[in-house]
Design a protein around this motif. Structure first.
Motif, short mmCIF file in Angstrom:
data_model
loop_
_atom_site.label_atom_id
_atom_site.label_comp_id
_atom_site.label_asym_id
_atom_site.label_seq_id
_atom_site.Cartn_x
_atom_site.Cartn_y
_atom_site.Cartn_z
N SER A 101 -48.71 -25.26 -3.26
CA SER A 101 -47.66 -25.83 -2.43
C SER A 101 -47.24 -27.20 -2.97
CB SER A 101 -48.16 -25.98 -0.98
OG SER A 101 -47.24 -26.70 -0.20
N ILE A 102 -45.95 -27.47 -2.88
CA ILE A 102 -45.40 -28.79 -3.19
C ILE A 102 -44.69 -29.29 -1.93
CG2 ILE A 102 -43.79 -30.11 -4.62
CD1 ILE A 102 -44.12 -27.97 -6.77
N GLY A 103 -45.06 -30.47 -1.47
CA GLY A 103 -44.50 -30.99 -0.23
C GLY A 103 -43.96 -32.40 -0.38
N GLU A 104 -42.95 -32.70 0.42
CA GLU A 104 -42.38 -34.05 0.47
C GLU A 104 -42.18 -34.47 1.92
OE1 GLU A 104 -40.23 -31.56 -0.92
OE2 GLU A 104 -41.19 -31.62 -2.89
N GLU A 105 -42.36 -35.76 2.16
CA GLU A 105 -42.14 -36.31 3.50
C GLU A 105 -41.44 -37.66 3.38
OE1 GLU A 105 -45.96 -34.82 6.13
OE2 GLU A 105 -46.20 -36.59 4.86
N ILE A 106 -40.64 -37.97 4.37
CA ILE A 106 -40.07 -39.31 4.52
C ILE A 106 -40.19 -39.67 5.99
CG2 ILE A 106 -37.72 -38.35 4.74
CD1 ILE A 106 -36.72 -40.99 3.49
N GLY A 107 -40.66 -40.89 6.26
CA GLY A 107 -40.95 -41.21 7.65
C GLY A 107 -40.71 -42.67 8.01
N TYR A 108 -40.73 -42.90 9.30
CA TYR A 108 -40.52 -44.24 9.88
C TYR A 108 -41.48 -44.42 11.04
CZ TYR A 108 -38.50 -47.75 13.00
OH TYR A 108 -38.33 -48.81 13.85
N ARG A 109 -42.03 -45.65 11.17
CA ARG A 109 -42.91 -45.98 12.30
C ARG A 109 -42.49 -47.31 12.91
NH1 ARG A 109 -47.30 -44.59 8.57
NH2 ARG A 109 -48.12 -42.51 9.10
N HIS A 110 -42.63 -47.37 14.23
CA HIS A 110 -42.45 -48.62 14.96
C HIS A 110 -43.65 -48.78 15.90
CE1 HIS A 110 -40.60 -51.86 17.29
NE2 HIS A 110 -41.03 -51.21 18.38
N THR A 111 -44.26 -49.95 15.89
CA THR A 111 -45.38 -50.24 16.78
C THR A 111 -45.03 -51.41 17.68
OG1 THR A 111 -46.41 -51.68 15.13
CG2 THR A 111 -47.08 -49.37 15.16
N GLY A 112 -45.60 -51.42 18.85
CA GLY A 112 -45.33 -52.46 19.83
C GLY A 112 -45.62 -51.93 21.22
N LEU A 113 -44.85 -52.39 22.21
CA LEU A 113 -44.99 -51.81 23.55
C LEU A 113 -44.64 -50.34 23.48
CD1 LEU A 113 -45.46 -52.04 26.59
CD2 LEU A 113 -43.03 -52.68 26.84
N TRP A 114 -43.51 -50.03 22.86
CA TRP A 114 -43.15 -48.65 22.55
C TRP A 114 -43.53 -48.35 21.11
CZ3 TRP A 114 -41.87 -44.85 25.73
CH2 TRP A 114 -41.38 -45.17 27.00
N ASN A 115 -44.11 -47.19 20.89
CA ASN A 115 -44.52 -46.78 19.56
C ASN A 115 -43.79 -45.49 19.21
OD1 ASN A 115 -47.18 -48.55 18.86
ND2 ASN A 115 -47.01 -48.16 21.05
N VAL A 116 -43.18 -45.49 18.02
CA VAL A 116 -42.37 -44.35 17.60
C VAL A 116 -42.79 -43.94 16.19
CG1 VAL A 116 -40.05 -43.48 17.14
CG2 VAL A 116 -40.42 -45.12 18.99
N SER A 117 -42.91 -42.65 15.97
CA SER A 117 -43.19 -42.13 14.64
C SER A 117 -42.27 -40.95 14.39
CB SER A 117 -44.65 -41.67 14.54
OG SER A 117 -44.91 -41.11 13.27
N LEU A 118 -41.55 -40.98 13.27
CA LEU A 118 -40.60 -39.95 12.93
C LEU A 118 -40.82 -39.53 11.49
CD1 LEU A 118 -37.93 -38.37 13.67
CD2 LEU A 118 -36.71 -40.30 12.67
N ALA A 119 -40.85 -38.22 11.21
CA ALA A 119 -41.08 -37.75 9.85
C ALA A 119 -40.25 -36.50 9.59
CB ALA A 119 -42.56 -37.45 9.62
N LEU A 120 -39.64 -36.46 8.41
CA LEU A 120 -38.96 -35.25 7.92
C LEU A 120 -39.81 -34.69 6.79
CD1 LEU A 120 -36.60 -37.38 8.87
CD2 LEU A 120 -35.10 -35.62 7.93
N PHE A 121 -39.95 -33.36 6.74
CA PHE A 121 -40.83 -32.76 5.75
C PHE A 121 -40.20 -31.53 5.12
CE2 PHE A 121 -42.03 -31.12 9.93
CZ PHE A 121 -42.01 -29.74 9.74
N ASN A 122 -40.67 -31.22 3.90
CA ASN A 122 -40.20 -30.05 3.17
C ASN A 122 -41.36 -29.50 2.36
OD1 ASN A 122 -37.95 -28.35 1.83
ND2 ASN A 122 -39.01 -29.28 0.10
N TYR A 123 -41.54 -28.17 2.38
CA TYR A 123 -42.56 -27.49 1.58
C TYR A 123 -41.91 -26.38 0.76
CZ TYR A 123 -46.16 -29.37 4.77
OH TYR A 123 -46.97 -30.18 5.51
N ASN A 124 -42.36 -26.22 -0.45
CA ASN A 124 -42.06 -25.05 -1.26
C ASN A 124 -43.38 -24.51 -1.79
OD1 ASN A 124 -39.54 -27.07 -1.86
ND2 ASN A 124 -38.89 -24.95 -1.62
#
Length: 788
Positions: A566-589
């Motif tokens: 498998s070959i995989g790629e991810e791109i993501g963003y995180r925010h920490t604080g009172l509100w915490n957010v994590s977002l990730a886009l992924f692709n596998y072949n």
């Protein structure tokens, strides 16, 4: 059922009303503790359970600190990859019988197919469409899944009371991880740290269908002036099957010793032993599910010829785990890590099977007249016994050198596994009793050999080497990492059953796996990252032919699959604080996607696994997590995933192909998500989690699937002041699958097509028969615990 649901809602309303009343008059709170300035606490996942924790008015004895965002479901992450986790803030509030699969069910991308509502027997799992056998499992750095079939033993590794935290890496395994099957995710489980003082923790639980668990842990504190501390625990668990006859009993022991010295040097010794037995649930076809529903069970009574009698069908999965993670700080910037380990997983498993006195077979030859007692029309009911034993020893190590902003690592992992397994049969009398259920008094043929369907020995040797380099730039804001791992797996298998072909086989697998990642810390609260990973999975499934006494034709053939890559790629963003957010886009072949499928040996309840090569696959999607730090005692949590997984080629069946190119991959729900809310003011606490799982295909032709479903779980509890020697006792109620949703939670056996289909070359390809996991019903468990 209606009255039960009404009682649950009445209790919930009373809980909320009481909580609101108390929250409205905090100055009269009987358990309020004035906040004190203290040294920063370590993450809740590392708290010893009976260390009394006091934070902002809360005192607990089971490790809850109420500091993790999302109620323990969203600890801060900084690695340059999609990663989630749980801490004691969440673990301690779930049913004490829970296993890892059920505990991480709320995290993004996770589908925990519960067959047992209390989680005692373990669950099926998928993450981003990859099942539990494509996932790497580590406990304190020790690989704890079957090294040949990759079945995880998470329900027997560690008691949840001793679990400090779990980190889920959704994309691919760490480059240093001693794994060779983690095409999908990596699940790393940590134990709690021993308490610094002598004491302990005790807990007793009881619930529906006779369920109960008794747990006690004793802490040594520091032993003399050695700097060594540790704990030992014991638990006993039992319950009746939530549908059908039979049940489970489990004895479990955990023990740990730790010592730290110098600057950054520490050592740990871990020991656990598990002895458990349970009656399995049957896995229905879709037609059986639609006809019988939950009524498809083992039989509670015996008549001659009834191989489904529950006393003939039960499994035992026992385990001994030893590990010693050691970190040596050798010099400035130079560190050495060692994890030697030993695991012993063993059975036996048992099932019912009918055998002919005169027409049975041993491999490809006749077994001859067996002259067995208790025959009815020449047929004898037997108990098939499979006393498998699997021993593994290994060493995982790496050396790290840090110079200024650069860290270089080189590591090596070696493991050796020896697996032996010989099936035997014992006659059953007219009351359904076997002479011995451990393989003694087995049926012996006239030539003196034991009648068996398989008699194999499998040996495996694994060598893996990695190098990696990490560079930090721009005042440590930019973090760049790259590495290369190579893994070599060698297997040898022998089969002593007459006519087995081949008698001896050997296979070797090798794969290079480069990785790259980069992250940029925009400011203290915001981070972006990208990563590119590769992974491989050595094939699992049958390594020898498996026969049945009823036929001279083997039921399964040794696997000839190529390794999955498998070959995989991810791109993501995180925010920490009172509100915490994590977002990730992924692709596998991937190539040679291996789908593990289970099927019964005809006429038995003995499930055997095989791997299907589904060819190429592309999987793309997005996952998100949102969690609030405790705010006015509330901690909401939200997770979700969108997955688009497609098959890249047609599926081969014999000399023809099913037209599967472009079809949706099996076990890949398009949408999954969890909404959770926790309340904890130090005296009253509770949480609720609602899970949604979209429909999932069980065939490559997409002509059969399980429906989408929703389940909900709830926890309600109270903590109290010290009572004598009991430190902060508490009472907790766990409600699982509120509403008793009747559903199929997962897929056990897959197939090409559920109905006869014409192949692309015109051949009519016969239908296959997928099988399914019946979702666990309603369960309730009340627990009382306290430190001392």
């Amino acid at each position: 059922m209606t009255s039960r649901i009404q009682n649950v809602f009445i209790f919930s309303i009373a809980f909320c009303a009481t909580g609101s009343a108390i929250a409205a008059v905090p100055e009269k709170h009987p358990h309020k503790v004035t906040p004190q300035k203290t040294a920063p606490l370590r993450d809740a996942s590392h708290q010893a359970a009976e260390n009394v924790v006091v934070i902002a008015g809360m005192a607990t004895a089971n490790g809850v600190t109420n500091t993790t965002p999302g109620g323990g479901l969203m600890p801060p992450q900084t690695d340059a990859r999609a990663q989630s986790g749980i801490t004691r803030d969440y673990i301690a509030k779930q049913a004490p019988t829970s296993n890892v699969q059920s505990l991480i069910a709320a995290l993004p991308g996770v589908v925990a197919a519960r067959s047992d509502p209390l989680g005692i027997t373990g669950d099926s799992l998928s993450i981003r469409g990859f099942n539990e056998r494509e996932t790497g499992y580590l406990f304190e750095g020790i690989p704890v899944a079957d090294p040949l079939a990759y079945s995880p033993y998470t329900n027997i590794i560690v008691d949840s009371e001793n679990m400090g935290g779990v980190t889920l890496t959704q994309g691919a395994a760490d480059i240093s991880a001693p794994l060779y099957n983690a095409i999908g995710a990596q699940i790393a489980i940590r134990a709690i740290d021993p308490a610094r003082h002598f004491g302990g923790y005790v807990e007793a639980s009881g619930g529906t269908r006779g369920a109960n668990k008794d747990f006690i842990r004793l802490n040594t504190g520091e032993i003399g002036h050695t700097g060594v501390s540790g704990f030992a625990s014991f638990s006993y668990t039992r319950d009746d099957s939530w549908h059908g006859p039979g049940g489970l009993r489990r004895y479990h022991t955990d023990a740990e010793l730790v010592k730290s010295w110098g600057t950054g040097s520490n050592a740990k010794i871990w020991f656990s032993y598990n002895n458990s037995m349970w009656n399995p649930f049957r896995v229905p076809t879709m037609a059986q599910w639609q006809t019988y529903g939950r009524g498809l069970n083992l039989s509670s009574t015996y008549t001659p010829g009834n191989t489904l009698y529950y006393k003939l069908n039960y499994s035992a999965t026992n385990a001994l785990i030893l590990g010693a993670p050691i970190n040596f700080h050798l010099a400035k910037g130079l560190d050495l890590h060692l994890t030697p380990y030993f695991t012993d997983f063993f059975g036996p498993s048992r099932s019912g099977q009918n055998i002919s006195n005169d027409n049975s077979n041993y491999g490809t030859t006749s077994a001859g007249p067996l002259n067995l007692p208790y025959a009815t029309n020449g047929i004898v009911t037997t108990q098939a016994v499979d006393p498998w034993i699997q021993l593994t020893g290994g060493l995982s190590t790496w050396l790290g050198w840090k110079y200024k902003t650069n860290t270089f690592k080189i590591g090596y992992w070696y493991a050796y596994t020896n697996h032996t397994e010989r099936q035997s049969f014992t006659p059953v009398d007219y009351e359904g009793n076997s002479a011995n259920n451990a393989g003694r008094y087995a049926i012996v043929m006239q030539n003196g050999r034991v009648l068996s369907g398989y008699d194999d020995t499998i040996r495996q040797q694994t060598n893996s080497i990695f190098i990696s380099d990490n560079l930090k730039l721009l005042n440590d804001k930019l973090n760049l990492s790259a590495g290369l791992k190579t893994t070599m797996v060698s297997r040898w298998a022998t089969d002593l059953v007459t006519g087995a072909t081949p008698y001896r086989s050997a296979r070797n697998y090798f794969a290079p796996m480069p990785q790259f990642s980069a992250s940029y810390q925009i400011d203290k609260k915001n981070q972006i990252y990208i990563d590119g990973t590769t992974a491989f999975r050595a094939p699992a499934g049958s390594f020898v032919q498996i026969f049945s006494p009823s036929s001279k034709v083997p039921i399964t053939q040794p696997g000839t699959l190529k390794a999955q890559y498998s070959i995989g790629e991810e791109i993501g963003y995180r925010h920490t604080g009172l509100w915490n957010v994590s977002l990730a886009l992924f692709n596998y072949n991937m190539t040679h996607r291996q789908v593990t499928s289970s099927a019964y040996i005809p006429g038995t309840t003995n499930l055997v696994s095989s791997s299907l090569d589904a060819g190429g696959q592309t999987s793309r999607g997005v996952q998100v997590e949102v969690g609030l730090r405790p705010w006015h005692h509330f901690s909401p949590y939200l997770s979700g995933q969108y997955l688009h997984a497609t098959i890249d080629n047609n599926y081969q069946v014999g000399s023809d192909y099913l037209p599967t190119k472009g079809k949706t991959a099996v076990l890949s729900p398009k949408f999954t998500g969890t909404i959770g809310l926790q309340y904890d003011d130090g005296f009253l606490f509770g949480n609720v989690n609602i899970h949604y799982v979209d429909s999932q295909y069980s065939t490559f032709m997409n002509d059969q699937a399980i429906h989408s479903y929703v389940t909900s779980d709830m926890t309600l509890g109270m903590r109290f002041r010290n009572v004598g020697f009991a430190k902060h006792p508490q009472i907790q109620l766990n409600l699982i699958n509120i509403g008793d949703n009747n559903y199929l939670s997962g897929i056990s056996g897959f197939g090409g097509a559920a109905k006869a289909t014409k192949g692309i070359y015109g051949t009519t390809i016969a239908a296959s028969t997928p099988t399914y996991v019946i979702g666990g019903g309603f369960a309730a468990l009340v627990s009382i615990g306290a430190g001392f």
